[in-house]
Design a protein around this motif. Structure first.
Motif, PDB file in Angstrom:
ATOM      1  N   ILE A   1       0.865  -1.177   0.000  1.00 61.59           N
ATOM      2  CA  ILE A   1       0.000   0.000   0.000  1.00 61.59           C
ATOM      3  C   ILE A   1       0.900   1.226   0.000  1.00 61.59           C
ATOM      4  N   GLU A   2       0.688   2.109  -0.959  1.00 62.41           N
ATOM      5  CA  GLU A   2       1.463   3.351  -1.091  1.00 62.41           C
ATOM      6  C   GLU A   2       2.961   3.084  -1.038  1.00 62.41           C
ATOM      7  N   GLY A   3       3.409   2.056  -1.756  1.00 65.18           N
ATOM      8  CA  GLY A   3       4.832   1.777  -1.855  1.00 65.18           C
ATOM      9  C   GLY A   3       5.434   1.067  -0.657  1.00 65.18           C
ATOM     10  N   LYS A   4       4.618   0.766   0.377  1.00 69.84           N
ATOM     11  CA  LYS A   4       5.139   0.097   1.558  1.00 69.84           C
ATOM     12  C   LYS A   4       4.552  -1.306   1.670  1.00 69.84           C
ATOM     13  N   ARG A   5       5.399  -2.237   2.010  1.00 76.15           N
ATOM     14  CA  ARG A   5       4.981  -3.628   2.200  1.00 76.15           C
ATOM     15  C   ARG A   5       4.281  -3.753   3.551  1.00 76.15           C
ATOM     16  N   LEU A   6       3.113  -4.401   3.569  1.00 73.45           N
ATOM     17  CA  LEU A   6       2.372  -4.568   4.800  1.00 73.45           C
ATOM     18  C   LEU A   6       2.933  -5.717   5.630  1.00 73.45           C
ATOM     19  N   TYR A   7       2.831  -5.570   6.917  1.00 77.12           N
ATOM     20  CA  TYR A   7       3.210  -6.603   7.865  1.00 77.12           C
ATOM     21  C   TYR A   7       2.036  -7.567   7.980  1.00 77.12           C
ATOM     22  N   LYS A   8       2.274  -8.849   7.751  1.00 73.63           N
ATOM     23  CA  LYS A   8       1.223  -9.859   7.864  1.00 73.63           C
ATOM     24  C   LYS A   8       1.409 -10.615   9.172  1.00 73.63           C
ATOM     25  N   TYR A   9       0.279 -10.907   9.819  1.00 74.69           N
ATOM     26  CA  TYR A   9       0.353 -11.648  11.064  1.00 74.69           C
ATOM     27  C   TYR A   9      -0.833 -12.590  11.193  1.00 74.69           C
ATOM     28  N   SER A  10      -0.636 -13.595  12.013  1.00 69.53           N
ATOM     29  CA  SER A  10      -1.690 -14.565  12.287  1.00 69.53           C
ATOM     30  C   SER A  10      -2.014 -14.481  13.771  1.00 69.53           C
ATOM     31  N   PHE A  11      -3.309 -14.374  14.070  1.00 66.70           N
ATOM     32  CA  PHE A  11      -3.741 -14.351  15.461  1.00 66.70           C
ATOM     33  C   PHE A  11      -5.042 -15.135  15.563  1.00 66.70           C
ATOM     34  N   LYS A  12      -5.040 -16.142  16.413  1.00 66.00           N
ATOM     35  CA  LYS A  12      -6.186 -17.032  16.589  1.00 66.00           C
ATOM     36  C   LYS A  12      -6.649 -17.642  15.271  1.00 66.00           C
ATOM     37  N   GLY A  13      -5.663 -18.029  14.450  1.00 63.45           N
ATOM     38  CA  GLY A  13      -5.952 -18.721  13.205  1.00 63.45           C
ATOM     39  C   GLY A  13      -6.353 -17.856  12.033  1.00 63.45           C
ATOM     40  N   GLN A  14      -6.442 -16.541  12.213  1.00 65.25           N
ATOM     41  CA  GLN A  14      -6.812 -15.644  11.121  1.00 65.25           C
ATOM     42  C   GLN A  14      -5.608 -14.807  10.702  1.00 65.25           C
ATOM     43  N   VAL A  15      -5.363 -14.758   9.395  1.00 63.17           N
ATOM     44  CA  VAL A  15      -4.262 -13.959   8.866  1.00 63.17           C
ATOM     45  C   VAL A  15      -4.795 -12.574   8.535  1.00 63.17           C
ATOM     46  N   ARG A  16      -4.104 -11.575   9.046  1.00 62.07           N
ATOM     47  CA  ARG A  16      -4.482 -10.173   8.820  1.00 62.07           C
ATOM     48  C   ARG A  16      -3.236  -9.389   8.450  1.00 62.07           C
ATOM     49  N   SER A  17      -3.435  -8.122   8.130  1.00 57.37           N
ATOM     50  CA  SER A  17      -2.290  -7.270   7.817  1.00 57.37           C
ATOM     51  C   SER A  17      -2.403  -5.951   8.574  1.00 57.37           C
ATOM     52  N   ALA A  18      -1.259  -5.329   8.754  1.00 57.11           N
ATOM     53  CA  ALA A  18      -1.169  -4.052   9.451  1.00 57.11           C
ATOM     54  C   ALA A  18       0.021  -3.291   8.874  1.00 57.11           C
ATOM     55  N   ARG A  19       0.141  -2.029   9.247  1.00 50.56           N
ATOM     56  CA  ARG A  19       1.279  -1.241   8.774  1.00 50.56           C
ATOM     57  C   ARG A  19       2.587  -1.726   9.372  1.00 50.56           C
ATOM     58  N   ASP A  20       2.539  -2.167  10.634  1.00 47.73           N
ATOM     59  CA  ASP A  20       3.745  -2.636  11.311  1.00 47.73           C
ATOM     60  C   ASP A  20       3.362  -3.520  12.487  1.00 47.73           C
ATOM     61  N   PHE A  21       4.369  -3.985  13.189  1.00 44.51           N
ATOM     62  CA  PHE A  21       4.165  -4.871  14.326  1.00 44.51           C
ATOM     63  C   PHE A  21       3.307  -4.217  15.404  1.00 44.51           C
ATOM     64  N   TYR A  22       3.532  -2.949  15.675  1.00 48.28           N
ATOM     65  CA  TYR A  22       2.821  -2.261  16.751  1.00 48.28           C
ATOM     66  C   TYR A  22       1.323  -2.138  16.446  1.00 48.28           C
ATOM     67  N   GLU A  23       0.987  -1.832  15.198  1.00 51.45           N
ATOM     68  CA  GLU A  23      -0.412  -1.766  14.808  1.00 51.45           C
ATOM     69  C   GLU A  23      -1.047  -3.159  14.887  1.00 51.45           C
ATOM     70  N   ALA A  24      -0.296  -4.184  14.529  1.00 53.33           N
ATOM     71  CA  ALA A  24      -0.802  -5.559  14.605  1.00 53.33           C
ATOM     72  C   ALA A  24      -1.123  -5.923  16.053  1.00 53.33           C
ATOM     73  N   ARG A  25      -0.225  -5.608  16.963  1.00 54.37           N
ATOM     74  CA  ARG A  25      -0.471  -5.883  18.388  1.00 54.37           C
ATOM     75  C   ARG A  25      -1.714  -5.143  18.867  1.00 54.37           C
ATOM     76  N   TYR A  26      -1.871  -3.912  18.442  1.00 50.82           N
ATOM     77  CA  TYR A  26      -3.048  -3.114  18.829  1.00 50.82           C
ATOM     78  C   TYR A  26      -4.326  -3.752  18.278  1.00 50.82           C
ATOM     79  N   GLN A  27      -4.308  -4.135  16.998  1.00 52.98           N
ATOM     80  CA  GLN A  27      -5.476  -4.752  16.376  1.00 52.98           C
ATOM     81  C   GLN A  27      -5.854  -6.064  17.062  1.00 52.98           C
ATOM     82  N   ALA A  28      -4.855  -6.823  17.489  1.00 49.32           N
ATOM     83  CA  ALA A  28      -5.102  -8.109  18.138  1.00 49.32           C
ATOM     84  C   ALA A  28      -5.442  -7.966  19.619  1.00 49.32           C
ATOM     85  N   GLY A  29      -5.312  -6.751  20.150  1.00 46.06           N
ATOM     86  CA  GLY A  29      -5.584  -6.536  21.569  1.00 46.06           C
ATOM     87  C   GLY A  29      -4.497  -7.065  22.481  1.00 46.06           C
ATOM     88  N   LEU A  30      -3.278  -7.114  21.971  1.00 44.00           N
ATOM     89  CA  LEU A  30      -2.148  -7.619  22.746  1.00 44.00           C
ATOM     90  C   LEU A  30      -1.280  -6.457  23.220  1.00 44.00           C
TER      91      LEU A  30
END
Length: 126
Positions: free
Chosen positions: A4-33
């Motif tokens: 997205i906009e020239g940047k590679r998204l960070y992909k993560y798996s949480f509780k069996g679902q694969v999602r994407s975020a801008r970075d690790f910190y956003e992923a942790r926030y989205q997962a509630g961790l």
């Protein structure tokens, strides 16, 4: 590749679902961790688990569920965790997974150890 906009998204798996975020910190926030107190350290050691991503043709989806993404303030503690997972975790998996030990220093991840774990082949499977 997910870009997205020239940047590679960070992909993560949480509780069996694969999602994407801008970075690790956003992923942790989205997962509630929450981030652990270890991240107050200047240079934490992290044991990470990655699953295969067919689109990337690489281990590019980080597993945030336990035992994935465990952080430590010392190398010795992280190495014990890494070695324990190397020995015992394959009994719990059904697909190969990349296990790595990294040092996060000033926003950069430096890989210290890495191995691919394969599920065991039991005698009854022959």
């Amino acid at each position: 590749m997910c870009i997205i906009e020239g940047k590679r998204l960070y992909k993560y798996s949480f509780k069996g679902q694969v999602r994407s975020a801008r970075d690790f910190y956003e992923a942790r926030y989205q997962a509630g961790l929450p981030l652990s107190d270890v991240f107050q350290s200047v240079s934490p050691y992290v044991v990470r688990l990655w699953q295969w991503d067919d689109a990337e043709r690489d281990y590019a989806v980080e597993i945030l569920n336990t035992p994935g993404y465990q952080s430590f303030s010392t190398y010795d503690e992280a190495l014990v965790c890494y070695n324990t997972l190397t020995e015992f975790f394959p009994d719990e998996i059904t697909h190969d997974i990349k296990l790595e030990l990294v040092n996060l220093h000033r926003g950069e991840a430096y890989e210290l150890e890495s191995t691919i774990l394969y599920p065991p082949v039991h005698s009854w499977q022959w």
